[in-house]
Design a protein around this motif. Structure first.
Motif, short mmCIF file in Angstrom:
data_model
loop_
_atom_site.label_atom_id
_atom_site.label_comp_id
_atom_site.label_asym_id
_atom_site.label_seq_id
_atom_site.Cartn_x
_atom_site.Cartn_y
_atom_site.Cartn_z
N PRO A 94 0.79 -1.25 0.00
CA PRO A 94 0.00 0.00 0.00
C PRO A 94 0.82 1.29 0.00
O PRO A 94 0.23 2.38 -0.03
CB PRO A 94 -0.85 -0.12 1.28
CG PRO A 94 -0.12 -1.08 2.14
CD PRO A 94 0.59 -2.03 1.22
N GLU A 95 2.15 1.20 0.00
CA GLU A 95 2.96 2.40 -0.21
C GLU A 95 2.95 2.80 -1.69
O GLU A 95 3.47 3.86 -2.06
CB GLU A 95 4.41 2.18 0.24
CG GLU A 95 4.57 2.13 1.75
CD GLU A 95 5.99 1.80 2.18
OE1 GLU A 95 6.91 1.88 1.36
OE2 GLU A 95 6.17 1.44 3.36
N CYS A 96 2.38 1.94 -2.57
CA CYS A 96 2.30 2.28 -4.01
C CYS A 96 1.20 3.31 -4.23
O CYS A 96 0.18 3.32 -3.52
CB CYS A 96 1.92 1.04 -4.83
SG CYS A 96 3.15 -0.25 -4.89
N PRO A 97 1.34 4.12 -5.29
CA PRO A 97 0.27 5.07 -5.64
C PRO A 97 -1.02 4.33 -6.04
O PRO A 97 -0.99 3.15 -6.40
CB PRO A 97 0.84 5.83 -6.85
CG PRO A 97 2.30 5.58 -6.82
CD PRO A 97 2.53 4.27 -6.15
N GLU A 98 -2.13 5.05 -6.00
CA GLU A 98 -3.45 4.46 -6.27
C GLU A 98 -3.51 3.78 -7.65
O GLU A 98 -4.15 2.74 -7.81
CB GLU A 98 -4.52 5.56 -6.17
CG GLU A 98 -5.93 5.02 -6.25
CD GLU A 98 -7.00 6.10 -6.00
OE1 GLU A 98 -6.65 7.27 -5.74
OE2 GLU A 98 -8.19 5.74 -6.09
N SER A 99 -2.83 4.36 -8.64
CA SER A 99 -2.88 3.79 -10.00
C SER A 99 -2.35 2.35 -10.01
O SER A 99 -2.82 1.51 -10.77
CB SER A 99 -2.07 4.65 -10.97
OG SER A 99 -0.71 4.69 -10.56
N ILE A 100 -1.39 2.05 -9.14
CA ILE A 100 -0.83 0.68 -9.06
C ILE A 100 -1.80 -0.22 -8.28
O ILE A 100 -2.08 -1.35 -8.69
CB ILE A 100 0.55 0.67 -8.34
CG1 ILE A 100 1.52 1.65 -8.99
CG2 ILE A 100 1.13 -0.74 -8.26
CD1 ILE A 100 1.91 1.33 -10.42
N LEU A 101 -2.33 0.31 -7.19
CA LEU A 101 -3.25 -0.49 -6.37
C LEU A 101 -4.51 -0.84 -7.16
O LEU A 101 -5.10 -1.90 -6.98
CB LEU A 101 -3.59 0.25 -5.07
CG LEU A 101 -2.37 0.63 -4.20
CD1 LEU A 101 -2.83 1.25 -2.88
CD2 LEU A 101 -1.47 -0.57 -3.93
N ASP A 102 -4.89 0.05 -8.10
CA ASP A 102 -6.07 -0.21 -8.94
C ASP A 102 -5.89 -1.43 -9.84
O ASP A 102 -6.86 -2.06 -10.22
CB ASP A 102 -6.36 1.01 -9.84
CG ASP A 102 -7.06 2.12 -9.06
OD1 ASP A 102 -7.51 1.86 -7.93
OD2 ASP A 102 -7.14 3.24 -9.59
N VAL A 103 -4.64 -1.74 -10.22
CA VAL A 103 -4.42 -2.91 -11.09
C VAL A 103 -3.98 -4.14 -10.27
O VAL A 103 -3.62 -5.17 -10.84
CB VAL A 103 -3.39 -2.62 -12.23
CG1 VAL A 103 -3.91 -1.54 -13.16
CG2 VAL A 103 -2.02 -2.26 -11.67
#
Ligand code: 13P
Ligand code: SF4
Length: 337
Positions: A217-226
Motif C-alpha cells: 500500500p505504499e504504491c500510488p493508487e494507479s498501481i493499487l487499482d491494477v
C-alpha cells in the motif's frame, strides 16, 4: 544522520581490513553465538542476509521480535528507524545496524520541527504515524502504525475522532479508501514504491495473462487499482503462499521475492516494472547499504550502535506501545469476524 547513532571507535576493524579469505557466513555465526546476539532481517534485505538471520519479518513482526528477544545484542538488518524501534523497546540491549546511513525517504520527508508545526495546526486530531519515521517524530505522535496494523487501529478509533496521518500519503490515501475515514495526510512518499508504472504492469500482465498482481500500500493508487492483492510484506507473502495462482507480479521491494521463492517453490515471480520497463526501480537503495561484510563488522565492533537520550526513548515508546497493545486486539476481533 541523526544523533541517535554511535559510530565505531578508532581501534575498530574497517571494511578494507577484512581478510578476503574469511568465510564471512561462518564468522557471523560464530560471533552471533559468542556475543549472544540475535540477527533480525527485513524482507527487503539481500537474500544472503535473510538466510543468516534468526528472524525475517515485516515491520510489525520485527518490532515484536525486538521486544521479546533475550539476547544481549540485536543486530538489525533493515533501516535505521527499525533499529531505533528495537532500542526503544529494549534499552538494556546493545542494538547495532550494519550501515548507519541506511535511512528511508519517508523518514527524510518528515522532519520533527515541521511535523510538530503541522500537528499544532490540528489540535483536535489524533496523530497516527507510520513506523517509517524517526524516534523524534514518534515521540511527537499519538499512535504508531505499520502497514499491517494501520487499518485495524483506525477502525478501533471512535468514528467522530479526526485523524492526522503521516508520513506516507499513498498509504494514508489507501487507508482512507479502506476505512472510509477522512484523514489529513502528510505529503511523504517511498521512492521505491512510487516508481512502479501501472501502464508497464498492465503490459506485463498481457504477456503473462495468468499472473496475479500483489502490491504494497505504499504504491500510488494507479498501481493499487491494477492489483489483485494489496497488503504489507507479510500479507503479500501469505497471499502468494495461499493463492491457487502460479505466477505473480510483485509491486514491492524486489528482495521479498527471495522469501517467496523459498516459501512457494515452483511459483514464478516477476518484479513489477518501472516507467522505462526496467526493474531496478524495485530496489531500495537504503536497504542495499547493508552487506554481509558490514554485518560481520558491526558484530565485531558492536557499532554503529543506536543510542538515544532516555527522555526521547520514553516519548517514542508511548505511541509504539499503544500500537503493540492495540494491534493484537484488532487482529483477534478480525479473526472472530
Ligand atoms: P512492511 O514490512 O511493514 O510491509 O513495511 C514495508 C517497508 O517499507 C519497510 O520499509
Ligand atoms: Fe523507506 Fe521505501 Fe526503502 Fe521502505 S522501501 S525503507 S519505505 S525507502
Amino acid at each position: 544522520m541523526t544523533d541517535t547513532i554511535v559510530m565505531p571507535d578508532a581501534s575498530a576493524l574497517m571494511e578494507g581490513a577484512i581478510d578476503p579469505h574469511l568465510d564471512l557466513e561462518a564468522e557471523i555465526r560464530r560471533l552471533r553465538k559468542e556475543k549472544n546476539a540475535v540477527i533480525l532481517a527485513h524482507y527487503y534485505q539481500d537474500g544472503e542476509i535473510q538466510d543468516l538471520a534468526d528472524f525475517v519479518g515485516d515491520s510489525l513482526d520485527l518490532s515484536r521480535k525486538a521486544a521479546a528477544t533475550d539476547a544481549d545484542m540485536i543486530v538489525f538488518c533493515g533501516v535505521r528507524f527499525m533499529a531505533e524501534v528495537a532500542k526503544i523497546l529494549s534499552p538494556q540491549k546493545t542494538v547495532v545496524i550494519p550501515d548507519a546511513e541506511a535511512g528511508c525517504s519517508l523518514e527524510d520527508s518528515c522532519q520533527a520541527a515541521a511535523f510538530k508545526a503541522w500537528r499544532a495546526q490540528y489540535p483536535d486530531h489524533v496523530s497516527l504515524t507510520y513506523i517509517n519515521c524517526s524516534a523524534e517524530v514518534k515521540a511527537l505522535s499519538d499512535i504508531i502504525v505499520t502497514s499491517s496494523s494501520a487499518e485495524h487501529i483506525i477502525n478501533a478509533l471512535p468514528k467522530d475522532q479526526p485523524i492526522l496521518f503521516a508520513p506516507d500519503r499513498h498509504l494514508g490515501a489507501y487507508l482512507q479508501r479502506k476505512t472510509g475515514r477522512d484523514m489529513v495526510l502528510w505529503p511523504g512518499t517511498c521512492i521505491v514504491h512510487e516508481q512502479f508504472s501501472a501502464r508497464e504492469i498492465t503490459r506485463m500482465k498481457s504477456q503473462h495473462p495468468g499472473a496475479l498482481v500483489a502490491a504494497h500500500p505504499e504504491c500510488p493508487e494507479s498501481i493499487l487499482d491494477v492489483a489483485d492483492h494489496v497488503g504489507s510484506t507479510s500479507q503479500i507473502l501469505k497471499f502468494v503462499h495461499d493463492s491457487a495462482g502460479s505466477e505473480f507480479i510483485v509491486a514491492t521491494e524486489t528482495h521479498i521475492i527471495h522469501q517467496m521463492e523459498k516459501d512457494a517453490p515452483g511459483k514464478i515471480f516477476y518484479p513489477a516494472p518501472g516507467a522505462d520497463g526496467g526493474c531496478d526501480c524495485g530496489n531500495c537503495p537504503f536497504m542495499a547499504l547493508n552487506t554481509l561484510e558490514k554485518l560481520y563488522l558491526c558484530l565485531t565492533n558492536a557499532a554503529p550502535r543506536i543510542e538515544m537520550p532516555e527522555d526521547l526513548r520514553l516519548g517514542a515508546l508511548k505511541p509504539l506501545q499503544r500500537m503493540l497493545d492495540m494491534a493484537p486486539k484488532a487482529k483477534r476481533a478480525q479473526d472472530a469476524a
